[in-house]
Design an enzyme around this catalytic site. Structure first.
Site, PDB file in Angstrom:
ATOM      1  N   LYS A 186       0.849  -1.207   0.000  1.00 27.83           N
ATOM      2  CA  LYS A 186       0.000   0.000   0.000  1.00 27.83           C
ATOM      3  C   LYS A 186       0.883   1.256   0.000  1.00 27.83           C
ATOM      4  O   LYS A 186       2.092   1.173   0.243  1.00 27.83           O
ATOM      5  CB  LYS A 186      -0.918   0.008   1.221  1.00 27.83           C
ATOM      6  CG  LYS A 186      -1.708  -1.267   1.440  1.00 27.83           C
ATOM      7  CD  LYS A 186      -2.850  -1.491   0.445  1.00 27.83           C
ATOM      8  CE  LYS A 186      -3.549  -2.797   0.811  1.00 27.83           C
ATOM      9  NZ  LYS A 186      -4.702  -3.135   0.044  1.00 27.83           N
TER      10      LYS A 186
HETATM   11  C1  LIG Z   1      -5.604  -4.258   0.872  1.00 29.80           C
HETATM   12  C2  LIG Z   1      -7.061  -3.994   0.967  1.00 29.80           C
HETATM   13  C3  LIG Z   1      -7.820  -4.406   2.077  1.00 29.80           C
HETATM   14  C4  LIG Z   1      -7.315  -5.344   3.121  1.00 29.80           C
HETATM   15  O1  LIG Z   1      -6.181  -4.983   3.778  1.00 29.80           O
HETATM   16  P1  LIG Z   1      -5.277  -6.126   4.473  1.00 29.80           P
HETATM   17  O2  LIG Z   1      -4.361  -5.322   5.325  1.00 29.80           O
HETATM   18  O3  LIG Z   1      -4.583  -6.868   3.388  1.00 29.80           O
HETATM   19  O4  LIG Z   1      -6.174  -6.986   5.287  1.00 29.80           O
HETATM   20  C5  LIG Z   1      -9.145  -4.018   2.144  1.00 29.80           C
HETATM   21  N1  LIG Z   1      -9.713  -3.291   1.169  1.00 29.80           N
HETATM   22  C6  LIG Z   1      -9.030  -2.899   0.076  1.00 29.80           C
HETATM   23  C7  LIG Z   1      -9.731  -2.079  -0.958  1.00 29.80           C
HETATM   24  C8  LIG Z   1      -7.692  -3.255  -0.066  1.00 29.80           C
HETATM   25  O5  LIG Z   1      -7.025  -2.872  -1.161  1.00 29.80           O
END
Ligand SMILES: *Cc1c(COP(=O)(O)O)cnc(C)c1O
Length: 367
Positions: A186
């Protein structure tokens, strides 16, 4: 040429000394869960987002799930979700026993189309999960207005939009509560799994602090049946090193996205991503549409360019959701996006030259 879709070594090499020092601080403290690093990160991230509270949790999915749980949303309730999100948004609703009710996106922004939300509201609807997909926020003003009219909670899924702004306010401070993910890929990533909730709601913040820690405020005294979902000291310390870089990184993403937009404008068959008015995009991914997407991906792969499909199968067509009986054709806008979308490499450590090379490789597919 070899340009991988994402290289997570470079940002961490750049910050190697500071990250190593943060690791040593935690190592020498002998305290690894629920300590000072978390307290400080929560303060810093809440201030960054412009929200009153930040509650660190284990990951982004837990953040979303625990928000729903803390709002007492569950069995028999419905939660409005985008039909074209990552499946985590839907799973959060499913985990509490609620039913995810998909709504189609605006094909220009890829985010929830506010004009389609009211048709999906029933007496069972309790919340709208507004995902800020690919790095720009959903159109929050009309979404909040609809929620207010129908007495619904607005939950932001801010996993892909750290630092994005809508009408001057940051993602994470645009609804009742927001779930954030610090998955390594991210815009602000930990060096493992981590997540957080931001909110201005004092009562919700308190409930989440209890829920994430076995339903307990005082050790071995359990008020409710809670979970174990905590952002550990090491990840908090590492995130504290990276957070001050986020605006600079997002600025760089915007500069590189501008080059793609310039280099790929007017290329036949390609649809470029659009930024809504009032939005400051943070380009978590740079996704374009192409009717021969699979052939384009192969062409780029042969040219040494890594790409990713975000996402190949919409949630309603996943085996995990056959129970909803939503077949092919039930969400045509989403399905058409899923068939045509492809994300080009874009991260703050790519050079302008590399972005130009990727753009040239995309253009050569047309020739
Ligand atoms: C990455 C993501 C999540 C989940 O996050 P994690 O930390 O991997 O559990 C939820 N919603 C969206 C849109 C994402 O891109």
């Amino acid at each position: 040429m070899t340009i991988p879709f994402l290289d997570l070594k470079k940002p961490h090499q750049d910050l190697r000394d500071e990250l190593t020092a943060a690791f040593q601080t935690v190592l020498d403290s002998g305290w690894f869960i629920m300590g000072q690093q978390l307290v400080e990160f929560e303060k810093e991230y809440a201030a960054y987002c412009g929200s009153k509270h930040c509650i660190g949790v284990g990951n982004g999915l837990d953040a979303l799930h625990l928000i729903l749980r803390a709002y007492d949303i569950g069995e028999g309730d419905e939660v409005i979700v985008p039909s074209n999100t990552y499946i985590a948004t839907w799973l959060a609703a499913s985990f509490v026993g609620a039913t995810p009710v998909p709504v189609e996106p605006n094909p220009n922004s890829y985010n929830l189309d506010p004009n389609k939300i009211e048709a999906a509201i029933t007496p069972r609807t309790k919340a709208i999960m507004a995902v800020h997909l690919y790095g720009q926020t959903a159109d929050m003003a009309p979404i909040n207005a609809i929620a207010k009219k129908h007495g619904l909670k607005v939950i932001e899924d801010a996993a892909q939009s750290q630092g994005a702004r809508y009408q001057g306010k940051r993602a994470g401070a645009l609804g009742d509560a927001a779930g954030h993910s610090f998955y390594p890929g991210k815009n602000l990533g930990a060096l493992g799994d981590a997540g957080a909730v931001t909110t201005d709601d004092d009562e919700l913040a308190h409930k989440l602090r209890v829920l994430r820690n076995y339903g307990s405020q005082i050790k071995y005294k359990n008020e409710v049946k809670g979970y174990n979902s905590r952002l550990d000291e090491l990840q908090a310390a590492l995130l504290r090193v990276k957070l001050p870089q986020l605006d600079r990184w997002n600025e760089q993403r915007r500069a590189l996205a501008a080059i793609y937009l310039e280099e790929l404008k007017d290329v036949a068959q390609i649809r470029l991503p659009q930024t809504d008015a009032d939005n400051e995009h943070v380009w978590h991914v740079f996704a374009i549409l192409h009717p021969q997407r699979d052939a384009l991906q192969k062409h780029l792969q042969d040219a040494g360019v890594g790409t990713v499909i975000h996402y190949p199968i919409p949630p309603h067509l996943q085996d995990a959701y056959t129970e909803l009986n939503l077949g092919v054709g039930s969400f045509p806008i989403s399905e058409s996006i899923h068939q045509q979308i492809i994300s080009l490499p874009l991260d703050p450590y790519l050079s302008i030259d590399e972005v130009r090379q990727v753009a040239a490789a995309v253009r050569s597919f047309q020739a």
